[in-house]
Design an enzyme around this catalytic site. Structure first.
Site, mmCIF file in Angstrom:
data_model
loop_
_atom_site.group_PDB
_atom_site.id
_atom_site.type_symbol
_atom_site.label_atom_id
_atom_site.label_comp_id
_atom_site.label_asym_id
_atom_site.label_seq_id
_atom_site.Cartn_x
_atom_site.Cartn_y
_atom_site.Cartn_z
ATOM 1 N N SER A 1 10.715 -2.839 -5.137
ATOM 2 C CA SER A 1 11.097 -2.595 -6.692
ATOM 3 C C SER A 1 12.550 -2.768 -6.955
ATOM 4 O O SER A 1 12.967 -3.897 -6.645
ATOM 5 C CB SER A 1 10.520 -1.394 -7.083
ATOM 6 N N ASP B 1 1.685 -7.428 -9.922
ATOM 7 C CA ASP B 1 1.070 -6.193 -9.160
ATOM 8 C C ASP B 1 0.916 -4.846 -10.205
ATOM 9 O O ASP B 1 0.707 -3.776 -9.800
ATOM 10 C CB ASP B 1 2.086 -5.703 -8.139
ATOM 11 N N HIS C 1 1.494 -2.423 -6.819
ATOM 12 C CA HIS C 1 2.992 -1.960 -7.059
ATOM 13 C C HIS C 1 3.278 -0.577 -6.352
ATOM 14 O O HIS C 1 4.142 -0.505 -5.306
ATOM 15 C CB HIS C 1 3.580 -1.788 -8.309
#
Length: 309
Positions: free
Chosen positions: A103, A254, A276
């Protein structure tokens, strides 16, 4: 004769039990240690019990890898987090490291590479926000800069960050507004400009060359991501990601990061059946039956090993 037969049978049994272990040992044994870097609202470990990268460190270490899990700000800008990561790596006493970052960890790691390129062997972006997030754009549009709402949200985010500091034995500075701002498309564009678009394709939705040169230092850049949101009916984070995915319209994502934004350097894959949260093997391993995220980390470690990293 009977004694020899017993010895033979015991040896055969031990060989059968041990063979898989010995066959795989060394599979993840990279030349340089691996440093795992968490994303926004992340942590290294909570109380020494809950890891951000669920079971990933152990699954890398069990076949030879040396793994560190970095702790940077729960909420802050990518620039601030990148400096913190550089300080952390400098303190390890290792000649070089391989970074695997999830991320916001990806742009943070690229900031680190600009600061200490001689210490970075490779960076792997995992569902990375390399071109920002439309979710951040939406939230920034809802929360006007300088408003009372912004102040309240920032106070809550910073307070949560302080709690995470206490639970993870850290002392990282928190800045919720900076975290939100840094993940918007426009701010990430500015960051990429400042970093010279190293490893990021400025003009197309694609990767770049695997080899990235920064101040005379060659660093290998890789990335992968998923393109699905609803992956496990037992995962309570999936409904939340279904809501956030609306920010992307028909664009593959995602749930928090678009597939296009995730691409950096050598793109290993973008069609994995994971969202994610699945990318870090949470919540506690609730994931799709089609993609095991842990295997992606292990395969990447082996890839780095085979490249002499």
């Amino acid at each position: 004769m009977r004694k020899k037969l017993i010895i033979f049978l015991v040896a055969l049994c031990c060989a059968t039990v041990s063979a898989p272990t010995f066959a795989w040992w060394g599979y993840t044994k990279t030349k340089h240690p691996i440093v795992l870097v968490h994303g926004v609202t992340g942590f290294s470990t909570i109380g020494g019990l809950v890891n951000y990268f669920h079971t990933v460190p152990w699954n890398l270490e069990r076949d030879g890898a040396k793994v560190y899990t970095a702790s940077v700000s729960f909420v802050n800008s990518s620039e601030a987090r990148g400096q913190q990561l550089a300080n952390y790596i400098n303190g390890l006493g290792e000649s070089k490291v391989n970074i695997m970052a999830h991320s916001q960890g990806a742009p943070s790691a690229r900031v680190t590479a600009s600061l200490i390129p001689n210490k970075i062997a490779s960076i792997t972006s995992i569902n990375g926000a390399n071109k920002g997030s439309k979710v951040a754009d939406v939230i920034r549009g809802i929360i006007p800069p300088g408003s009372y709402v912004e102040g309240g949200v920032n106070a809550i985010a910073n307070a949560l960050g302080d709690i995470v500091n206490a639970l993870s034995d850290s002392n990282n500075p928190q800045d919720g507004v900076a975290a939100l701002e840094t993940l918007t498309t426009s701010s990430t564009w500015n960051l990429n400009n400042a970093l010279g678009w190293k490893g990021i394709n400025k003009n197309n939705c694609s990767g770049t060359n695997e080899d990235v040169w920064i101040n005379g230092n060659k660093i290998k850049y890789f990335s992968w991501s998923g393109d699905n949101v609803w992956t496990n009916v037992a995962d309570i984070s999936d409904p939340f990601l279904i809501v956030t995915s609306k920010a992307f319209g028909n664009e593959a994502s995602d749930g928090l990061i678009s597939v296009c934004s995730s691409k950096m350097g050598n793109v290993i894959g973008t069609s994995y059946d994971m969202n994610h949260v699945d990318a870090i093997n949470h919540l506690f391993g609730a994931r799709s039956v089609w993609t095991n995220p842990v295997s992606l980390y292990r395969s990447q470690a082996n890839r780095l090993k085979n490249r002499g990293l």
